[in-house]
Each structure stands twice: as structure tokens, then as C-alpha cells.
Design a protein around this motif. Structure first.
Motif, PDB file in Angstrom:
ATOM      1  N   PRO A   1      37.885  13.347  21.455  1.00 14.00           N
ATOM      2  CA  PRO A   1      37.652  13.218  20.014  1.00 14.00           C
ATOM      3  C   PRO A   1      37.673  14.573  19.317  1.00 14.00           C
ATOM      4  O   PRO A   1      37.416  15.613  19.934  1.00 14.00           O
ATOM      5  CB  PRO A   1      36.259  12.595  19.943  1.00 14.00           C
ATOM      6  N   THR A   2      37.983  14.553  18.048  1.00 13.27           N
ATOM      7  CA  THR A   2      37.992  15.775  17.250  1.00 13.27           C
ATOM      8  C   THR A   2      36.573  16.082  16.764  1.00 13.27           C
ATOM      9  O   THR A   2      35.902  15.213  16.211  1.00 13.27           O
ATOM     10  CB  THR A   2      38.906  15.618  16.019  1.00 13.27           C
ATOM     11  N   HIS A   3      36.128  17.307  17.005  1.00 14.86           N
ATOM     12  CA  HIS A   3      34.817  17.715  16.498  1.00 14.86           C
ATOM     13  C   HIS A   3      35.017  18.261  15.093  1.00 14.86           C
ATOM     14  O   HIS A   3      35.667  19.280  14.880  1.00 14.86           O
ATOM     15  CB  HIS A   3      34.191  18.773  17.396  1.00 14.86           C
ATOM     16  N   LEU A   4      34.465  17.557  14.122  1.00 14.99           N
ATOM     17  CA  LEU A   4      34.715  17.874  12.733  1.00 14.99           C
ATOM     18  C   LEU A   4      33.848  19.017  12.232  1.00 14.99           C
ATOM     19  O   LEU A   4      32.673  19.141  12.614  1.00 14.99           O
ATOM     20  CB  LEU A   4      34.466  16.640  11.867  1.00 14.99           C
ATOM     21  N   LYS A   5      34.424  19.824  11.356  1.00 14.62           N
ATOM     22  CA  LYS A   5      33.643  20.827  10.644  1.00 14.62           C
ATOM     23  C   LYS A   5      32.833  20.124   9.552  1.00 14.62           C
ATOM     24  O   LYS A   5      33.187  19.019   9.119  1.00 14.62           O
ATOM     25  CB  LYS A   5      34.586  21.857  10.018  1.00 14.62           C
ATOM     26  N   PRO A   6      31.774  20.745   9.076  1.00 15.30           N
ATOM     27  CA  PRO A   6      30.961  20.101   8.035  1.00 15.30           C
ATOM     28  C   PRO A   6      31.766  19.664   6.819  1.00 15.30           C
ATOM     29  O   PRO A   6      31.508  18.599   6.249  1.00 15.30           O
ATOM     30  CB  PRO A   6      29.941  21.181   7.675  1.00 15.30           C
ATOM     31  N   ILE A   7      32.759  20.429   6.431  1.00 15.21           N
ATOM     32  CA  ILE A   7      33.557  20.092   5.252  1.00 15.21           C
ATOM     33  C   ILE A   7      34.436  18.867   5.498  1.00 15.21           C
ATOM     34  O   ILE A   7      34.889  18.207   4.561  1.00 15.21           O
ATOM     35  CB  ILE A   7      34.430  21.307   4.833  1.00 15.21           C
ATOM     36  N   GLU A   8      34.677  18.528   6.784  1.00 17.16           N
ATOM     37  CA  GLU A   8      35.548  17.412   7.137  1.00 17.16           C
ATOM     38  C   GLU A   8      34.790  16.113   7.408  1.00 17.16           C
ATOM     39  O   GLU A   8      35.396  15.060   7.589  1.00 17.16           O
ATOM     40  CB  GLU A   8      36.360  17.766   8.390  1.00 17.16           C
ATOM     41  N   MET A   9      33.487  16.168   7.450  1.00 16.74           N
ATOM     42  CA  MET A   9      32.694  14.996   7.818  1.00 16.74           C
ATOM     43  C   MET A   9      32.781  13.907   6.748  1.00 16.74           C
ATOM     44  O   MET A   9      32.961  14.181   5.568  1.00 16.74           O
ATOM     45  CB  MET A   9      31.234  15.413   8.062  1.00 16.74           C
ATOM     46  N   ASP A  10      32.636  12.651   7.199  1.00 19.56           N
ATOM     47  CA  ASP A  10      32.784  11.491   6.317  1.00 19.56           C
ATOM     48  C   ASP A  10      31.416  11.013   5.817  1.00 19.56           C
ATOM     49  O   ASP A  10      30.583  10.561   6.599  1.00 19.56           O
ATOM     50  CB  ASP A  10      33.489  10.365   7.084  1.00 19.56           C
ATOM     51  N   PHE A  11      31.215  11.093   4.509  1.00 22.25           N
ATOM     52  CA  PHE A  11      29.983  10.641   3.896  1.00 22.25           C
ATOM     53  C   PHE A  11      30.206   9.453   2.951  1.00 22.25           C
ATOM     54  O   PHE A  11      29.338   9.150   2.127  1.00 22.25           O
ATOM     55  CB  PHE A  11      29.335  11.789   3.113  1.00 22.25           C
ATOM     56  N   TYR A  12      31.354   8.791   3.067  1.00 16.00           N
ATOM     57  CA  TYR A  12      31.692   7.780   2.067  1.00 16.00           C
ATOM     58  C   TYR A  12      32.078   6.427   2.651  1.00 16.00           C
ATOM     59  O   TYR A  12      31.590   5.392   2.189  1.00 16.00           O
ATOM     60  CB  TYR A  12      32.837   8.300   1.179  1.00 16.00           C
ATOM     61  N   SER A  13      32.985   6.398   3.638  1.00 13.95           N
ATOM     62  CA  SER A  13      33.535   5.118   4.061  1.00 13.95           C
ATOM     63  C   SER A  13      32.472   4.226   4.678  1.00 13.95           C
ATOM     64  O   SER A  13      31.618   4.671   5.445  1.00 13.95           O
ATOM     65  CB  SER A  13      34.682   5.336   5.063  1.00 13.95           C
ATOM     66  N   ASN A  14      32.544   2.950   4.284  1.00 16.68           N
ATOM     67  CA  ASN A  14      31.680   1.891   4.823  1.00 16.68           C
ATOM     68  C   ASN A  14      30.207   2.012   4.438  1.00 16.68           C
ATOM     69  O   ASN A  14      29.373   1.273   4.963  1.00 16.68           O
ATOM     70  CB  ASN A  14      31.796   1.829   6.350  1.00 16.68           C
ATOM     71  N   ILE A  15      29.877   2.925   3.551  1.00 11.12           N
ATOM     72  CA  ILE A  15      28.497   3.069   3.105  1.00 11.12           C
ATOM     73  C   ILE A  15      28.343   2.315   1.777  1.00 11.12           C
ATOM     74  O   ILE A  15      29.047   2.614   0.807  1.00 11.12           O
ATOM     75  CB  ILE A  15      28.114   4.550   2.940  1.00 11.12           C
ATOM     76  N   PRO A  16      27.456   1.336   1.707  1.00  9.55           N
ATOM     77  CA  PRO A  16      27.349   0.510   0.506  1.00  9.55           C
ATOM     78  C   PRO A  16      26.767   1.256  -0.686  1.00  9.55           C
ATOM     79  O   PRO A  16      25.998   2.198  -0.534  1.00  9.55           O
ATOM     80  CB  PRO A  16      26.419  -0.623   0.944  1.00  9.55           C
ATOM     81  N   THR A  17      27.151   0.835  -1.867  1.00 11.38           N
ATOM     82  CA  THR A  17      26.580   1.383  -3.084  1.00 11.38           C
ATOM     83  C   THR A  17      25.214   0.764  -3.337  1.00 11.38           C
ATOM     84  O   THR A  17      24.838  -0.238  -2.727  1.00 11.38           O
ATOM     85  CB  THR A  17      27.483   1.093  -4.293  1.00 11.38           C
ATOM     86  N   ASP A  18      24.494   1.330  -4.281  1.00 11.11           N
ATOM     87  CA  ASP A  18      23.196   0.759  -4.647  1.00 11.11           C
ATOM     88  C   ASP A  18      23.345  -0.663  -5.172  1.00 11.11           C
ATOM     89  O   ASP A  18      22.536  -1.541  -4.876  1.00 11.11           O
ATOM     90  CB  ASP A  18      22.524   1.623  -5.720  1.00 11.11           C
ATOM     91  N   GLU A  19      24.403  -0.896  -5.979  1.00 13.82           N
ATOM     92  CA  GLU A  19      24.605  -2.218  -6.550  1.00 13.82           C
ATOM     93  C   GLU A  19      24.848  -3.273  -5.478  1.00 13.82           C
ATOM     94  O   GLU A  19      24.449  -4.432  -5.624  1.00 13.82           O
ATOM     95  CB  GLU A  19      25.784  -2.196  -7.529  1.00 13.82           C
ATOM     96  N   GLU A  20      25.489  -2.884  -4.401  1.00 13.91           N
ATOM     97  CA  GLU A  20      25.835  -3.829  -3.346  1.00 13.91           C
ATOM     98  C   GLU A  20      24.647  -4.234  -2.481  1.00 13.91           C
ATOM     99  O   GLU A  20      24.685  -5.292  -1.841  1.00 13.91           O
ATOM    100  CB  GLU A  20      26.941  -3.229  -2.459  1.00 13.91           C
TER     101      GLU A  20
END
Length: 559
Positions: free
Chosen positions: A519-538
Motif C-alpha cells: 500500500p501507498t503510505h500517504l503524506k498528510p496533504i494526501e490523506m482523505d478526509f471527505y469520501s464516505n463521511i456523512p454530512t450533518d444533514e444526513e
């Protein structure tokens, strides 16, 4: 990635859709504009669990997983090893370590209340190999610990069945397994409700024991003896363990440190349940802010009262087997005071604790296996759910391992089962340490990508120092867990294996994954903080106002 100003974008504008209906299914899709293959987040299937758990259930799961036999039965040994002051200081110290872990985990779980809990966080923000190793270690620990809890509950029943033939024990084990499985197969709502009830019983029991203990200590018992801090003076506030002087007192305190740590293990379960609770960001945040203080209050005051009521050199404590209410330091204390009616009441409460531990173990292990399968790290069949969101195949597999409980019917097999259970003893500390290391990476990624953490629903206090504190002490516990193997009683190979085998197995899983999957070890700038994370409304949910007096009281206390 650019700076995110509004909370909806912060929590993933195109994250998983999480409807609240009874028959709703949940689709997990990568966010627009993010290359899912670049972040190695294996969410190829639909996340089918549903949010049916109430806020009070969430908080009770955290509480019920920790307040149990360790306090009701095992705390007597802490008094023997370290004395009343040594045991008290050990429980306070480990409480700070557990709190440091909880605030680190809580910030991540509130940000991303998704299936897999902390194993998913480790995979996404630390390294996929770390998530893989942590996930299988937790599942393995759970399926091995599950039958030991069933066996413990059956032994507690023997308190009312002195003869306790093998046929009776087999019947008790079978009945306990059926009830435990039934609660889990009925769905998360039934599980949450059962844990809420069990926790209420345990809270009532410990509060009653603390009040009764204080009354006895002040001279309100049948014999009218005012104890005060008599046993802190003689035989003394600190006990000597293995050797005399300051070294013996230190070893007694350190031994209690390890035992106290086992009592606190289980608080991390709130992250596992975050994917199935209504309004998770509010529920998990409240659990993190409040649950620890309740647990610390029960444990610290409980151990203080025990140390005041029973002398550390009591032969009854030294000979305690730790299997029924007769071993409870509370029972010993009340017997000394002339009170004889409590053993059956305490045994019933402790039986509830043991069953609750098995119930929670079945739930947690099945959800962890489900989380691994959801990201392609276990066979896909274990990621399938029913129309009501139950991960049926994961639950079925974990349920099969309850049959190991029948090993208790043979003496040699029982020894083997206990040995296997001890192999998982370091798992909790490795988990806590990995959670905090993951949090440091999470924090670095948030900072590198310019995400405004001041808008988070929950921010852990004392960070990053709290995470460093937990990591440091977890490493101390892991390294010195088997100190007695090297210093007292001569070398014992089996004791050494039991004390340390978890560590090489954990790193073997990491190394194997790195070699095979690369696996690729990601740098902090490359990390994923968005996909599959629900919004407050959801995931938002307005709970209906309480209607009865009982529900109003419960709502005030637990939400």
C-alpha cells in the motif's frame, strides 16, 4: 485540497447517504473530485447498517463495557498487591491514560461516524497495513474472549447450585449462548436496549455498595465498629510485593497499574457503535464528554471504599478465587461488619456484568469483521446485511465461536482456553496506542489540508499532549507486562509467550500486508478526509421529547 469553510463540505458534501427510515439502506460512494484508488480506502460495497440506536444506548455501551467483574470481583487483588493507597493511585493513573485515549478517539469518531470505527481510522489516516493488523487483532481477541465470558457467567450461576455437575454447567452455558445470540440477532436496537438495562443494574449495584460501604466504615453496621482509615495505618497504605521496602511498594503499585488498565479496557467501543446510533455527532460527543467521568467516579470511589473496609493482608482476599460473589471484597467487608444478606444480590449483579460483557463482545467482534469486509480486507460475504441493517454473516461466524464455551466441561481443554484468552491480554493496550498514533496523523492531515478544526462538533482537550501521554504509558505497559517472568520464580517459557506473543503477531500482520499489498503510505496533504463521511444533514435526528417520568429522568441523566 482547499480550505473548507462550511461544515457540510467539511464532513463530506458527497459522502454516504444515511437515511433514517426503518428499511433504509445506505450507499457508500466516493466523493466527487477524489480519486478513490489513490487513497487505498477499500469501500467497494454498500454500507448497509442503519442508525437505530438511541443516544442513551451509546453512552451505556461505553459504560457497560467497562464497569464489570474487574471492580466487583477482581479489585480485591489490587488491594492485596499494592495496599489501599497503591490501588487507589493506580486506578487514578490509569484513568488519565484512558481519558487521553478517549478524547483522541472521540474527535475522530465524531468527525467520521462510519462503520469499522478505529480500524477504519487507522487504515485511512495511519496506514492500510495498520488498519488490517488492528482489525484482525480485535476480531481475534473478541472471538477468544467471548466464550470466557460465557464460562464466567455459568460459574457465577453455580453460586446458587453448590453441586454444579457437568450436566448443569452444560445447560447453563447453552442457555446463556442462546440468549446472548438472540439479543444480537434481534438487531442493534434490542442490543442497545439490553445494554442500557444491564448498565442500569450495574450502576444501581455499585452505587448501593458504595453507600453501604461508607455507612459500614462510619460505624453504621450491625457491630457498630467505626473503621475509618484504620487499615491505611495497619497493615499500611502501601503493600510490599515480592520484596521489602520502597522497591516492594513500587512493584505492588505497578502490578496494580496493569490490573487497573484491564478494568478500563472497553471504552473504545463507542467508536464501533457510532455507525449505528442516531445523530452520531451529538451522541458520540456527549459520550466522550460524560462517560469517562462516570466510570472514573465509580472505579476510583469504589476502590477507595474497598481499601477502607478490608485489610490488605486479609487471608480471605489472599485466598480469593475471583469467580463468584464469595470472592468479592465487598462481600468480605460486609461479612466482617456482620451483614450476611448481600452475597446473592451482588452475585446477581455480577452475573449481569458477565453476560453484558459477552453480549457486547458478540456485537463488537461482528461489527469489526463487517468493517474489514466492507473495505476488502475480509471475504465480501461478511459485508452483507439484512434489509434492516444486520450484518448477518459476520454475526453468524462470530456466534459459532461461542461453542468454545463447552471447552469448560473438560479440565485440560479449560486450561487451553484460558491460555488462548491470555494471549489476547495485550490487545487492548496495542489498540489504545494505535488509536493515539492514528490521531496524531489525523491531526497532522487536518493541519496540512487547512481544515478548520474549530468547527468540529468535538475537539479533544489537552491535545496533542494527551495522545503522547497515552502512547508513552501504553508502551510502558506493553514492554513491562511480563516483568515477573524475568525477576521472580524462575524462567517460564509459557508465561513469557502469554505475556508477549501479541506484539510479534501484530507486527507480523503489518509486515505481511506491506509485503503482499504494497500500500501507498500517504503524506498528510494526501490523506482523505471527505469520501464516505456523512454530512450533518444526513445523520441529524431530533429525538422525540420524553413522555413518562422514567424517560424524563433517563433523558436528563444519560443525554
Amino acid at each position: 485540497m482547499s480550505h473548507i469553510d462550511d461544515e457540510k463540505a467539511m464532513y463530506g458534501a458527497k459522502g454516504s447517504q444515511v437515511p433514517q427510515g426503518e428499511d433504509a439502506s445506505v450507499a457508500v460512494l466516493p466523493a466527487e473530485g477524489i480519486d478513490d484508488t489513490a487513497v487505498d480506502v477499500h469501500t467497494h460495497l454498500y454500507d448497509g447498517v442503519q442508525r437505530r440506536m438511541e443516544q442513551r444506548h451509546m453512552q451505556m455501551i461505553a459504560l457497560a463495557g467497562t464497569l464489570g467483574t474487574g471492580l466487583f470481583l477482581g479489585s480485591g487483588k489490587a488491594i492485596v498487591h499494592g495496599g489501599p493507597a497503591g490501588a487507589l493511585l493506580a486506578y487514578i493513573h490509569v484513568g488519565t491514560i484512558a481519558y487521553a485515549m478517549l478524547v483522541s478517539l472521540g474527535e475522530m469518531a465524531v468527525y467520521a461516524p462510519i462503520s469499522g470505527g478505529y480500524i477504519h481510522f487507522a487504515e485511512r489516516w495511519l496506514n492500510p497495513a495498520a488498519g488490517f493488523a488492528l482489525g484482525y487483532q480485535v476480531v481475534f481477541s473478541g472471538i477468544i474472549s467471548l466464550p470466557t465470558e460465557i464460562i464466567s457467567a455459568s460459574i457465577l450461576i453455580s453460586f446458587w447450585d453448590p453441586a454444579f455437575p457437568i450436566s448443569h454447567q452444560a445447560a447453563y452455558i447453552t442457555a446463556l449462548m442462546i440468549v446472548c445470540a438472540l439479543v444480537n440477532y434481534l438487531g442493534v436496537r434490542w442490543f442497545g436496549e439490553s445494554e442500557f438495562i444491564f448498565a442500569m443494574i450495574k450502576i444501581t449495584l455499585i452505587v448501593g455498595l458504595i453507600i453501604a460501604g461508607l455507612v459500614v466504615d462510619l460505624g453504621g453496621g450491625p457491630n457498630g465498629d467505626r473503621i475509618g482509615f484504620r487499615y491505611w495505618k495497619h497493615p499500611g497504605a502501601f503493600a510490599e510485593y515480592h520484596t521489602t521496602g520502597s522497591t516492594g511498594k513500587f512493584l505492588g503499585w505497578f502490578t496494580d497499574l496493569l490490573q487497573a488498565a484491564y478494568s478500563y479496557l472497553g471504552m473504545e467501543q463507542i467508536a464501533v457503535a457510532a455507525a449505528e446510533v442516531k445523530n452520531p455527532r451529538i451522541a458520540v460527543a456527549k459520550a466522550c464528554r460524560r462517560i469517562f467521568y462516570r466510570i472514573a467516579l465509580f472505579y476510583i470511589i469504589g476502590i477507595l471504599i474497598i481499601g477502607m473496609l478490608v485489610p490488605s493482608d486479609s487471608q480471605d482476599l489472599l485466598q480469593s478465587t475471583g469467580t463468584t460473589a464469595a470472592s468479592s471484597p465487598f462481600v468480605l467487608a460486609f461479612n466482617l461488619a456482620g451483614i450476611k444478606v448481600l452475597p446473592s444480590i451482588i452475585n446477581a449483579g455480577v452475573l449481569t456484568s458477565a453476560f453484558s460483557a459477552a453480549n457486547s463482545g458478540l456485537y463488537g467482534s461482528s461489527r469489526m469483521l463487517y468493517g474489514l469486509a466492507l473495505r476488502g480486507q475480509a471475504p465480501r460475504i461478511f459485508a452483507r446485511t439484512t434489509s434492516k441493517g444486520l450484518p448477518i454473516f459476520s454475526l453468524m461466524l462470530v456466534t459459532v465461536f461461542m461453542a468454545l464455551s463447552y471447552m469448560a466441561l473438560g479440565s485440560g481443554a479449560q486450561t487451553a482456553l484460558n491460555w488462548l484468552s491470555n494471549l489476547t491480554s495485550l490487545g487492548g493496550f496495542i489498540t489504545w496506542c494505535t488509536i493515539c498514533v492514528t490521531y496524531l496523523r489525523f491531526r497532522a492531515g487536518i493541519k496540512a489540508q487547512g481544515i478548520d478544526s474549530s468547527k468540529f462538533h468535538y475537539r479533544g482537550p489537552f491535545q496533542p499532549y494527551a495522545a503522547y501521554w497515552c502512547i508513552f504509558w501504553c508502551c510502558i505497559v506493553i514492554v513491562f507486562n511480563g516483568w515477573e517472568v524475568f525477576t521472580h520464580g524462575g524462567w517460564n517459557s509459557s508465561d513469557f509467550v502469554v505475556a508477549y506473543i501479541n506484539l510479534p503477531l501484530f507486527f507480523l500482520l503489518i509486515g505481511g500486508f506491506l509485503i503482499i499489498k504494497k500500500p501507498t503510505h500517504l503524506k498528510p496533504i494526501e490523506m482523505d478526509f471527505y469520501s464516505n463521511i456523512p454530512t450533518d444533514e444526513e445523520v441529524s435526528y431530533e429525538e422525540p421529547p420524553p413522555k413518562t417520568i422514567f424517560h424524563k429522568i433517563a433523558n436528563y441523566i444519560f443525554t
